[in-house]
Design a protein around this motif. Structure first.
Motif, PDB file in Angstrom:
ATOM      1  N   TYR A 329       0.808  -1.222   0.000  1.00 36.49           N
ATOM      2  CA  TYR A 329       0.000   0.000   0.000  1.00 36.49           C
ATOM      3  C   TYR A 329       0.841   1.273   0.000  1.00 36.49           C
ATOM      4  N   ARG A 330       2.148   1.127   0.103  1.00 31.11           N
ATOM      5  CA  ARG A 330       3.046   2.292   0.060  1.00 31.11           C
ATOM      6  C   ARG A 330       3.765   2.404  -1.281  1.00 31.11           C
ATOM      7  N   LEU A 331       3.492   1.470  -2.193  1.00 32.43           N
ATOM      8  CA  LEU A 331       4.186   1.413  -3.493  1.00 32.43           C
ATOM      9  C   LEU A 331       5.692   1.360  -3.278  1.00 32.43           C
ATOM     10  N   SER A 332       6.144   0.288  -2.649  1.00 31.64           N
ATOM     11  CA  SER A 332       7.573   0.130  -2.374  1.00 31.64           C
ATOM     12  C   SER A 332       8.388   0.096  -3.663  1.00 31.64           C
ATOM     13  N   VAL A 338       3.777   8.389 -10.748  1.00 33.99           N
ATOM     14  CA  VAL A 338       2.910   8.364  -9.564  1.00 33.99           C
ATOM     15  C   VAL A 338       3.681   8.857  -8.347  1.00 33.99           C
ATOM     16  N   LEU A 339       3.108   9.807  -7.611  1.00 37.53           N
ATOM     17  CA  LEU A 339       3.745  10.338  -6.412  1.00 37.53           C
ATOM     18  C   LEU A 339       3.723   9.288  -5.295  1.00 37.53           C
ATOM     19  N   PRO A 340       4.710   9.314  -4.372  1.00 36.07           N
ATOM     20  CA  PRO A 340       4.694   8.396  -3.233  1.00 36.07           C
ATOM     21  C   PRO A 340       3.421   8.592  -2.403  1.00 36.07           C
ATOM     22  N   ILE A 341       2.922   7.503  -1.839  1.00 38.37           N
ATOM     23  CA  ILE A 341       1.713   7.566  -1.006  1.00 38.37           C
ATOM     24  C   ILE A 341       2.129   7.823   0.440  1.00 38.37           C
ATOM     25  N   PRO A 343       2.002   7.940   4.580  1.00 34.31           N
ATOM     26  CA  PRO A 343       1.629   6.864   5.519  1.00 34.31           C
ATOM     27  C   PRO A 343       0.153   6.889   5.900  1.00 34.31           C
ATOM     28  N   GLY A 344      -0.410   8.079   6.125  1.00 32.71           N
ATOM     29  CA  GLY A 344      -1.814   8.157   6.523  1.00 32.71           C
ATOM     30  C   GLY A 344      -2.748   7.638   5.459  1.00 32.71           C
ATOM     31  N   THR A 345      -2.493   8.004   4.205  1.00 38.38           N
ATOM     32  CA  THR A 345      -3.329   7.538   3.102  1.00 38.38           C
ATOM     33  C   THR A 345      -3.193   6.036   2.898  1.00 38.38           C
ATOM     34  N   SER A 346      -1.964   5.530   2.954  1.00 39.56           N
ATOM     35  CA  SER A 346      -1.760   4.094   2.751  1.00 39.56           C
ATOM     36  C   SER A 346      -2.430   3.287   3.859  1.00 39.56           C
TER      37      SER A 346
END
Length: 420
Positions: A329-332, A338-341, A343-346
């Motif tokens: 969910y953090r797009l490791s 795509v911008l990094p996600i 922590p709150g959104t992920s």
């Protein structure tokens, strides 16, 4: 005088040479139009000319790797030269990271076309392989393109594909000089060919779409009878079928043209390869104009109304959802564009998907039929994409996000996952 055997050999050589004509749609001879496949004779002739201009294996490797990362195979549907089950193919050279390519116009003339990004998982055996085994050796993804600009007289076209983050040629040379050494290469692709009765595809029968490296020298400068902004020049480089549109590059890694066709010249009809070239400033103007036009069209037609998700965004959204299906969910592994996600959104996305209690799956093509985008002004968009599960198919969940149009293409920001 030739003996009967000698005549047969000479005729075979002529067929092989003329068979590598790259512009069969334009002034093709009878035996060129009947020559369907790549062949060992052409490859030997190509190699002989190449070693005249480059013998340093390290330099060859550097040039091949540089070019190979910046070229893609373009398939065009509806060709008349080959059986219906085979799609004719050429090459295209990347001009920008957001999917603008240049190729020979005849590769895509009057046809739908697509780019197939093929990755070789492992090298196929030299003996060939069964069609059922193709996934052992290759993985691929397909992206349909559109024609941005063309100059049929010079056999040039600029294409746009919905891909991001592609390596591209950032150095261009508009006026290659006589006797300058030039190179062409591709390090991917083994072509396409129907299987034989035993279900095998043999490499020697593939439509000329395989790995290659070729070198030659410039024979003359740009054609004075064509406009200065788009022209042609000839080289001694030996091309073969499937190399149409492939980049022609100088020793200092500058893109100076794309391969167009083979033609005969002189009393004994010696062969030379004709390349098409274009003024770099024209490329910049054409790409900039197309980006502006696409933005204006979307702005005029889509503001205050919902529209389908643009093609350019879909690969990015697919990759995002694919990561979510794997619990990432953090797009490791970053997704280009795509911008990094944060922590709150992920954390919200993970919690919502897990509480939904159905297994999230990758997006099928059907999802675009019901997913929508809406223009918000100032080159900013919002979108809602329907998510799918193994149990229900199209679920109640949607992925929300924002897209901002920029000079280098769209930038996507992931929002929330929720049920509207």
């Amino acid at each position: 005088m030739f003996s009967d055997v000698g005549k047969k050999k000479m005729k075979s050589l002529q067929l092989g040479l003329w068979g590598i004509t790259l512009a069969c749609a334009v002034g093709c001879t009878d035996y060129a139009s009947s020559w369907k496949f790549d062949n060992p004779t052409v490859r030997r002739i190509q190699e002989k000319e190449t070693v005249r201009h480059i013998t340093d294996d390290n330099q060859k490797t550097r040039i091949k790797e540089y070019i190979g990362k910046r070229v893609r195979i373009v398939f065009s549907e509806g060709g008349t030269e080959l059986p219906d089950e085979i799609h004719t193919a050429g090459r295209a050279a990347a001009l920008t990271q957001d999917g603008y390519f240049i190729t020979a116009y005849h590769v895509v003339q009057d046809r739908a076309f697509y780019i197939e990004q093929t990755n070789m998982i492992r090298r196929p055996p030299s003996r060939g392989f069964k069609t059922s085994e193709i996934s052992r050796y290759f993985s691929s993804s397909r992206h349909r393109g559109r024609l941005v600009w063309s100059n049929p007289d010079a056999d040039l076209a600029i294409l746009k594909f919905p891909i991001e983050g592609h390596p591209y040629f950032n150095l261009l040379e508009a006026n290659p000089t006589k006797e300058q050494i030039v190179f062409s290469a591709d390090d991917e692709g083994y072509g396409s060919s129907p299987a034989d009765k035993r279900g095998e595809v043999r490499r020697e029968n593939l439509v000329g779409n395989g790995v290659f490296f070729a070198a030659g020298s410039v024979l003359d400068g740009p054609d004075k009878f064509l406009p200065a902004t788009a022209s042609t020049f000839s080289t001694s480089l030996v091309a073969r079928r499937g190399m149409s549109g492939a980049p022609l590059v100088t020793a200092d890694f500058k893109l100076c043209g794309v391969l167009s066709r083979m033609e005969g010249f002189g009393r004994f009809q010696s062969l030379r390869t004709v390349a098409a070239t274009i003024d770099p400033s024209l490329i910049e103007d054409l790409v900039a104009d197309d980006r502006d036009q696409q933005t204006r069209q979307r702005s005029n037609k889509m503001e205050d109304s919902e529209v389908s998700i643009p093609l350019e965004w879909r690969p990015m959204i697919r990759d995002i959802v694919k990561a979510f299906t794997k619990g990432d969910y953090r797009l490791s592994v970053p997704v280009p564009g795509v911008l990094p996600i944060d922590p709150g959104t992920s954390a919200q996305i993970q919690e919502y998907i897990e509480e939904y209690s159905e297994e999230l799956i990758e997006l099928p093509d059907e999802t675009w039929e019901t997913s929508v985008a809406q223009y918000q002004g100032s080159k900013r968009w919002e979108f809602l994409v329907d998510l799918w599960t193994a149990e229900s198919g199209s679920s109640d969940m949607v992925l929300h996000g924002e897209v901002e149009e920029g000079a280098n293409g769209p930038t996507l920001k992931v929002g929330l996952v929720y049920v509207p």
